[in-house]
Design a protein around this motif. Structure first.
Motif, PDB file in Angstrom:
ATOM      1  N   LEU A 445      -4.561   6.168 -22.505  1.00  0.00           N
ATOM      2  CA  LEU A 445      -5.110   5.615 -21.391  1.00  0.00           C
ATOM      3  C   LEU A 445      -4.303   4.114 -21.802  1.00  0.00           C
ATOM      4  N   ILE A 446      -4.939   4.344 -22.865  1.00  0.00           N
ATOM      5  CA  ILE A 446      -4.906   1.956 -23.587  1.00  0.00           C
ATOM      6  C   ILE A 446      -3.961   2.265 -24.334  1.00  0.00           C
ATOM      7  N   GLY A 447      -3.781   3.504 -24.775  1.00  0.00           N
ATOM      8  CA  GLY A 447      -2.211   2.928 -26.280  1.00  0.00           C
ATOM      9  C   GLY A 447      -0.345   2.531 -24.596  1.00  0.00           C
ATOM     10  N   ALA A 448      -1.329   3.441 -23.836  1.00  0.00           N
ATOM     11  CA  ALA A 448       0.316   3.719 -22.681  1.00  0.00           C
ATOM     12  C   ALA A 448       0.740   2.093 -22.105  1.00  0.00           C
ATOM     13  N   LEU A 449      -1.007   1.656 -22.100  1.00  0.00           N
ATOM     14  CA  LEU A 449      -0.536   0.490 -21.596  1.00  0.00           C
ATOM     15  C   LEU A 449      -0.430  -1.027 -22.791  1.00  0.00           C
ATOM     16  N   LEU A 450      -0.731  -0.496 -23.084  1.00  0.00           N
ATOM     17  CA  LEU A 450       0.144  -1.267 -24.646  1.00  0.00           C
ATOM     18  C   LEU A 450       1.203  -1.222 -25.413  1.00  0.00           C
ATOM     19  N   VAL A 451       2.280  -0.229 -24.923  1.00  0.00           N
ATOM     20  CA  VAL A 451       3.296  -0.125 -24.997  1.00  0.00           C
ATOM     21  C   VAL A 451       4.138  -0.942 -23.675  1.00  0.00           C
ATOM     22  N   GLN A 452       3.575  -0.261 -22.800  1.00  0.00           N
ATOM     23  CA  GLN A 452       4.130  -1.029 -21.596  1.00  0.00           C
ATOM     24  C   GLN A 452       4.124  -2.975 -21.767  1.00  0.00           C
ATOM     25  N   GLY A 453       3.284  -3.424 -22.456  1.00  0.00           N
ATOM     26  CA  GLY A 453       3.266  -5.110 -22.807  1.00  0.00           C
ATOM     27  C   GLY A 453       2.381  -5.680 -22.972  1.00  0.00           C
ATOM     28  N   MET A 454       1.051  -4.697 -21.835  1.00  0.00           N
ATOM     29  CA  MET A 454      -0.354  -5.480 -21.432  1.00  0.00           C
ATOM     30  C   MET A 454      -0.296  -5.919 -23.049  1.00  0.00           C
ATOM     31  N   PRO A 455      -1.206  -6.987 -22.819  1.00  0.00           N
ATOM     32  CA  PRO A 455      -2.253  -7.493 -24.136  1.00  0.00           C
ATOM     33  C   PRO A 455      -3.338  -6.432 -24.181  1.00  0.00           C
TER      34      PRO A 455
END
Length: 495
Positions: A445-455
């Motif tokens: 989940l965290i990895g997916a949010l990182l690739v979507q540009g979230m800090p």
């Protein structure tokens, strides 16, 4: 002032705010009057049929709140008996006692019975030492009597800074605190010992409620402003390509779960970086997740020339032997050299035991998220784990600074911390989330949010929130596979 229910203030900071408010003209007795009235209101609201209110009053301001609450309850027709310690002459607590004259019996004489409500106004959040003598005996007596306890500020005997009991402590059914919550209200076991927590606005100016370091309960306002909405022109690569390193043939399931969770959390494309010997086994299990055979560092470095690879997850099922650990460190360094984002979980964390400088160098180079559970944290940050004076928040903050990384210190009271001192405590994870594989899902989940540009800090907070929400959505009997199926996109606005 609108009470902010998410900011957390250690007792020392709250005491400084209290002193500053009074120095700037706010009436200390007025604050005490409003605090005691809030306690009395909570008692009447939640225990309207109480036979007696047994109010236990300490010598300081907490005890003063208790005297005010006793006066209001008596005025409402409740039979009130007070027990306690003498208030210091000339103090606000002595003033509160004078406004409701009458007997204040010795604590040793308190005998709770069925139908009583005990109001614990002895010490609150400010005391950080073990309680002894008559107080300790009374705590044991009240707990054994199984009567409800309403705590003022914090159950006496629980540290407001760490949430840990300092010795004997009350177990409250409900706690009324003032202006803002303390770490002890949300860190375990304090959260359980406090029961339901009410935050009462007693008149502190909002401008004074500024924490020395921004620490809060994990909540949508932390991360939703950084969440991108759907774009009609988006394609899979613009939504981000996430890579999960897979381990040996026998342990590929953990990486698959992280990868599948990444897809559910909105990554446009997820690939497994798989050792050649495990490619066919993984192919038998995955459909939407893609694969790339990686047989060593040279192959990985060649693939990293593809700038569309946005973030990597390293660790789930990767292997814990010395050879795998060395390979994990080399892969992490390559990802950092290529300037990609990285989540280290499970075996990826253990690989850096004794290699703190290397870990810090990677964190200083790229956005890095570490997701240790208690055992992994102890291996990676042993001196911090062994320091019993630190709260879980303080340990996570110190670990984040040492690792130059976002630290997701997992547990029923997961703490997310950043090197700059920001921290958030997650308070709504259900007990059934403690199941094999759930940590792999969180990494995805965290990895997916990182690739979507979230800090990185916001992605970690959002991932932890999604993880808990999925578990609550499913309910008891949860498996990691169920957890992935229950993942839903984050709302674009707070409810």
């Amino acid at each position: 002032m609108a009470v902010n229910h998410t900011d957390l203030f250690p007792p020392s900071a709250m005491q400084a705010i209290d002193a500053a408010a009074i120095a700037n003209g706010l009436c200390g007795r007025g604050l005490m009057e409003r605090a005691g009235a809030a306690v009395a209101a909570a008692a009447l609201r939640h225990w309207p049929e109480m036979k007696r209110a047994l109010v236990l009053c300490g010598p300081g301001n907490n005890g003063g709140d208790g005297h005010v609450a006793a006066r209001h309850l008596s005025a409402a027709g409740v039979k009130v008996e007070r027990f306690g310690l003498a208030a210091k002459a000339g103090s606000d607590a002595a003033w509160a006692l004078g406004r409701f004259p009458g007997a204040v019996a010795d604590l040793a004489l308190c005998r709770p019975e069925a139908g009583d409500l005990v109001i614990d106004a002895l010490f609150g959040a400010g005391l950080d030492r073990a309680l002894e003598g008559d107080v300790a005996v009374l705590i044991e007596r009240v707990n054994a009597a199984a009567v409800p306890v309403l705590a003022v500020d914090l159950p006496s005997g629980v540290s407001g800074r760490t949430g840990r009991p300092t010795g004997p402590c009350f177990t409250a059914e409900r706690t009324v605190t003032f202006a803002a919550q303390k770490p002890g209200h949300v860190l375990l076991p304090g959260r359980a010992l406090c029961g339901a927590v009410e935050v009462a606005d007693i008149g502190f100016p909002a401008r004074m409620l500024t924490a020395p370091a921004p620490v809060s309960i994990n909540h949508p306002a932390l991360y939703l402003p950084h969440l991108r909405g759907p774009d009609a022109a988006a394609h899979k690569y613009s939504r981000g390509h996430l890579v999960v390193f897979s381990g040996p043939l026998i342990s590929g399931g953990a990486a698959r779960m992280a990868a599948e969770a990444g897809l559910k959390a909105g990554a446009g494309l997820v690939s497994l970086a798989t050792p050649p010997a495990a490619v066919m086994a993984q192919a038998a299990h995955v459909t939407a997740v893609m694969q790339r055979s990686i047989d060593g560092l040279e192959t990985l470095e060649g693939w990293l020339d593809d700038r569309r690879l946005a973030a990597f997850i390293l660790g789930p099922g990767f292997g814990a032997d010395a050879t795998s650990a060395a390979r994990a460190r080399a892969y992490a360094a390559a990802v950092a050299s290529a300037g990609r984002r990285l989540v280290l979980d499970a075996d990826g964390l253990s690989a850096f035991t004794g290699h703190g400088e290397t870990l810090h160098a990677i964190g200083a180079a790229i956005p890095l998220v570490l997701t240790p559970h208690e055992g992994e944290f102890r291996r990676l940050f042993a001196p911090l784990a062994e320091d019993k004076t630190l709260s879980k928040i303080e340990r996570a903050q110190a670990a984040a600074a040492r690792g130059a990384a976002i630290v997701v210190y997992k547990g029923a009271d997961t703490v997310i911390a950043a090197p700059d001192g920001r921290a958030a405590v997650n308070v709504d994870a259900p007990a059934w989330l403690a199941t094999a594989g759930s940590g792999d899902v969180l990494a995805g989940l965290i990895g997916a949010l990182l690739v979507q540009g979230m800090p990185a800090f916001e992605a970690a907070c959002a991932g932890v929130a999604m993880h808990a929400a999925a578990a609550r959505r499913h309910g008891p009997g949860l498996t990691a596979e169920d957890l992935i199926a229950a993942v839903r996109p984050l709302p674009l606005t707070a409810a």
